[in-house]
Write a protein that holds these residues in place. Sequence first.
Motif, PDB file in Angstrom:
ATOM      1  N   ALA A   1      20.718 -26.729 -68.357  1.00 42.68           N
ATOM      2  CA  ALA A   1      20.782 -26.421 -66.923  1.00 42.68           C
ATOM      3  C   ALA A   1      21.555 -25.136 -66.670  1.00 42.68           C
ATOM      4  O   ALA A   1      21.207 -24.358 -65.773  1.00 42.68           O
ATOM      5  N   ALA A   2      22.607 -24.902 -67.441  1.00 46.20           N
ATOM      6  CA  ALA A   2      23.373 -23.643 -67.358  1.00 46.20           C
ATOM      7  C   ALA A   2      23.714 -23.306 -65.909  1.00 46.20           C
ATOM      8  O   ALA A   2      23.402 -22.225 -65.420  1.00 46.20           O
ATOM      9  N   ILE A   3      24.388 -24.225 -65.243  1.00 51.30           N
ATOM     10  CA  ILE A   3      24.688 -24.015 -63.829  1.00 51.30           C
ATOM     11  C   ILE A   3      25.785 -22.964 -63.672  1.00 51.30           C
ATOM     12  O   ILE A   3      26.645 -22.806 -64.541  1.00 51.30           O
ATOM     13  N   PRO A   4      25.790 -22.224 -62.562  1.00 51.98           N
ATOM     14  CA  PRO A   4      26.842 -21.216 -62.354  1.00 51.98           C
ATOM     15  C   PRO A   4      28.178 -21.871 -62.020  1.00 51.98           C
ATOM     16  O   PRO A   4      28.235 -22.966 -61.447  1.00 51.98           O
ATOM     17  N   GLU A   5      29.252 -21.198 -62.368  1.00 56.14           N
ATOM     18  CA  GLU A   5      30.594 -21.667 -62.045  1.00 56.14           C
ATOM     19  C   GLU A   5      30.737 -21.805 -60.529  1.00 56.14           C
ATOM     20  O   GLU A   5      30.331 -20.930 -59.771  1.00 56.14           O
ATOM     21  N   GLY A   6      31.295 -22.953 -60.098  1.00 52.92           N
ATOM     22  CA  GLY A   6      31.563 -23.161 -58.683  1.00 52.92           C
ATOM     23  C   GLY A   6      30.379 -23.606 -57.861  1.00 52.92           C
ATOM     24  O   GLY A   6      30.463 -23.670 -56.627  1.00 52.92           O
ATOM     25  N   ALA A   7      29.263 -23.954 -58.491  1.00 50.53           N
ATOM     26  CA  ALA A   7      28.059 -24.343 -57.751  1.00 50.53           C
ATOM     27  C   ALA A   7      28.240 -25.701 -57.071  1.00 50.53           C
ATOM     28  O   ALA A   7      29.005 -26.553 -57.521  1.00 50.53           O
ATOM     29  N   THR A   8      27.510 -25.868 -55.972  1.00 50.02           N
ATOM     30  CA  THR A   8      27.364 -27.177 -55.347  1.00 50.02           C
ATOM     31  C   THR A   8      26.133 -27.840 -55.948  1.00 50.02           C
ATOM     32  O   THR A   8      25.028 -27.299 -55.867  1.00 50.02           O
ATOM     33  N   VAL A   9      26.333 -28.989 -56.569  1.00 44.98           N
ATOM     34  CA  VAL A   9      25.271 -29.640 -57.338  1.00 44.98           C
ATOM     35  C   VAL A   9      24.956 -31.005 -56.734  1.00 44.98           C
ATOM     36  O   VAL A   9      25.867 -31.747 -56.340  1.00 44.98           O
ATOM     37  N   ALA A  10      23.683 -31.324 -56.664  1.00 44.05           N
ATOM     38  CA  ALA A  10      23.248 -32.670 -56.305  1.00 44.05           C
ATOM     39  C   ALA A  10      22.537 -33.286 -57.499  1.00 44.05           C
ATOM     40  O   ALA A  10      21.665 -32.661 -58.099  1.00 44.05           O
ATOM     41  N   ASP A  11      22.935 -34.486 -57.853  1.00 48.58           N
ATOM     42  CA  ASP A  11      22.312 -35.246 -58.944  1.00 48.58           C
ATOM     43  C   ASP A  11      21.720 -36.500 -58.296  1.00 48.58           C
ATOM     44  O   ASP A  11      22.448 -37.432 -57.944  1.00 48.58           O
ATOM     45  N   LEU A  12      20.409 -36.522 -58.109  1.00 47.58           N
ATOM     46  CA  LEU A  12      19.785 -37.536 -57.258  1.00 47.58           C
ATOM     47  C   LEU A  12      19.545 -38.874 -57.935  1.00 47.58           C
ATOM     48  O   LEU A  12      19.337 -39.868 -57.261  1.00 47.58           O
ATOM     49  N   CYS A  13      19.507 -38.907 -59.259  1.00 48.18           N
ATOM     50  CA  CYS A  13      19.315 -40.169 -59.992  1.00 48.18           C
ATOM     51  C   CYS A  13      20.451 -40.247 -61.011  1.00 48.18           C
ATOM     52  O   CYS A  13      20.239 -40.155 -62.214  1.00 48.18           O
ATOM     53  N   ALA A  14      21.673 -40.424 -60.528  1.00 45.98           N
ATOM     54  CA  ALA A  14      22.856 -40.090 -61.317  1.00 45.98           C
ATOM     55  C   ALA A  14      23.292 -41.155 -62.312  1.00 45.98           C
ATOM     56  O   ALA A  14      23.877 -40.822 -63.347  1.00 45.98           O
ATOM     57  N   ALA A  15      23.091 -42.434 -62.002  1.00 41.32           N
ATOM     58  CA  ALA A  15      23.588 -43.467 -62.907  1.00 41.32           C
ATOM     59  C   ALA A  15      22.919 -43.336 -64.284  1.00 41.32           C
ATOM     60  O   ALA A  15      21.734 -43.000 -64.349  1.00 41.32           O
ATOM     61  N   PRO A  16      23.671 -43.506 -65.372  1.00 40.07           N
ATOM     62  CA  PRO A  16      25.039 -44.014 -65.474  1.00 40.07           C
ATOM     63  C   PRO A  16      26.149 -42.985 -65.284  1.00 40.07           C
ATOM     64  O   PRO A  16      27.324 -43.332 -65.415  1.00 40.07           O
ATOM     65  N   GLY A  17      25.819 -41.738 -65.014  1.00 38.72           N
ATOM     66  CA  GLY A  17      26.826 -40.791 -64.583  1.00 38.72           C
ATOM     67  C   GLY A  17      27.271 -39.740 -65.574  1.00 38.72           C
ATOM     68  O   GLY A  17      28.025 -38.833 -65.214  1.00 38.72           O
ATOM     69  N   GLY A  18      26.816 -39.816 -66.817  1.00 38.24           N
ATOM     70  CA  GLY A  18      27.287 -38.865 -67.823  1.00 38.24           C
ATOM     71  C   GLY A  18      26.893 -37.428 -67.530  1.00 38.24           C
ATOM     72  O   GLY A  18      27.691 -36.504 -67.744  1.00 38.24           O
ATOM     73  N   LYS A  19      25.677 -37.209 -67.055  1.00 34.61           N
ATOM     74  CA  LYS A  19      25.245 -35.839 -66.766  1.00 34.61           C
ATOM     75  C   LYS A  19      26.038 -35.260 -65.590  1.00 34.61           C
ATOM     76  O   LYS A  19      26.378 -34.070 -65.584  1.00 34.61           O
TER      77      LYS A  19
END
Length: 454
Positions: free
Chosen positions: A262-280
């Motif tokens: 995913a290589a997200i940028p530092e400080g990004a606002t992220v939504a994880d819509l199917c998050a359980a069990p939560g590790g990602k």
Amino acid sequence: MPRPSAVAGGVTPSRVLAAEVLADLRKGFLLDPSFERRAHVLDARDRRWAQELLWGSLRRRGWLDGLLAERVSGGLARLDADVIDLLRLGAYQLLEMTSVPPYAAIAQTVELAKRRHGIGASKLVNAVLRRLERDRTERGRDALAGPEPSDPGEALAQRHSHPQWLVERWRERWDDAEVDALLAANNREAPVVVRPWGIGADALAAELTAAGVRLADPGAAAVWAEGSLQLAPGAQLTELGAYRQGHFFVQDPASTLVTQYAAIPEGATVADLCAAPGGKALELARRASVVLAGDRSHARLRRVQANLDRLHVTRVLPFVGDAREPAVGAADVLLLDAPCTGTGTFRRHPDARWRLKPSDLAVMPALQRQILRAAAAVVRPGGLLVYSTCSLEPEENDAPVDDFLAAHPGWTLEPPPAGAVPDAVLDGGRLRVLPQRHGVDGAFAARLRRSGDA
């Protein structure tokens, strides 16, 4: 591993639990939550023994059924489903659990059958298991099943205890040697791999070693997920000080690779819509300013929250929500770890191979497409959507992505920055992790960039 201790009535708690969990599976429950719900009555040693019996007998179910069918007059189909499960448990102990004396495997299973079905069933179970043990002693374990089928697909399915329809699907994509490797990988016990949190990998390794936990050779964990530690079998994680202090969480390298891809940028606002069990969500929180972690399951989110509390994490905010109607505002990055058939995680979830139906590969992709369209609407212009699954199936991986891109010209596939993940797990800019090639769970991901004016 020593045998579990016996209790009044003659059947050990571990075997009673195993029979109850298998009954749960027939009712539609999943293996992991059923086991967790029932295993609290066991001590750590008996819990591990029961887990070995359950997971092992499910991995080898097809093979066991072939052996048992030859020794049941009229075949297994005439028996009650619960009696068949008891026979599988007894046969697995006889043939695979060398710590269990044959007399104990037989006597305990017979008593369990008597408890659950009466004297008639117990006599049948006794006769079948004694015949199996006699044949094993006289002919040897490897000769029990007789000659292998001449059809290659049927032979692979029988040898590795997988549904043949699924084996044939995989043979359409890979040669038989690679399918053989995949099936063998699915039958190996999945290792426990942990990710440090709030502490360096070397410091965590020293802490675990001081607590008597043996670390396995680095292997695939270190190759694909730098900083991960693979533990030798037998560690009781929840009893460790490092666990209680929130110094690690459990995550297979394939899941870690998705977040690195995913290589997200530092400080990004992220939504994880199917998050359980939560590790990602936890991995993304290493760089994000906030991760909004949604899931439609209250029960699964309670487990996510418990993990967040243990790790003292404040940047992950769980919420109950259906990904088909995302309850979030515009996000810089959206992770859609879509519901899927999970064919990349059969080594962890051996019940899944027997639960899966061909029709699931029509139903599940329709849901994935629906969620993908909904998720795209809450990614800000110029933002990133990462679609991922733990499936190996093209209908769930490339097809939804290709269809989405064809229907949404304002979106493009964007490979990750150079070095984000090893080249060996990249395929045309998409993440493709295969158990038979990489020695970890299977995973797929695609980075989709929304144009600034879309």
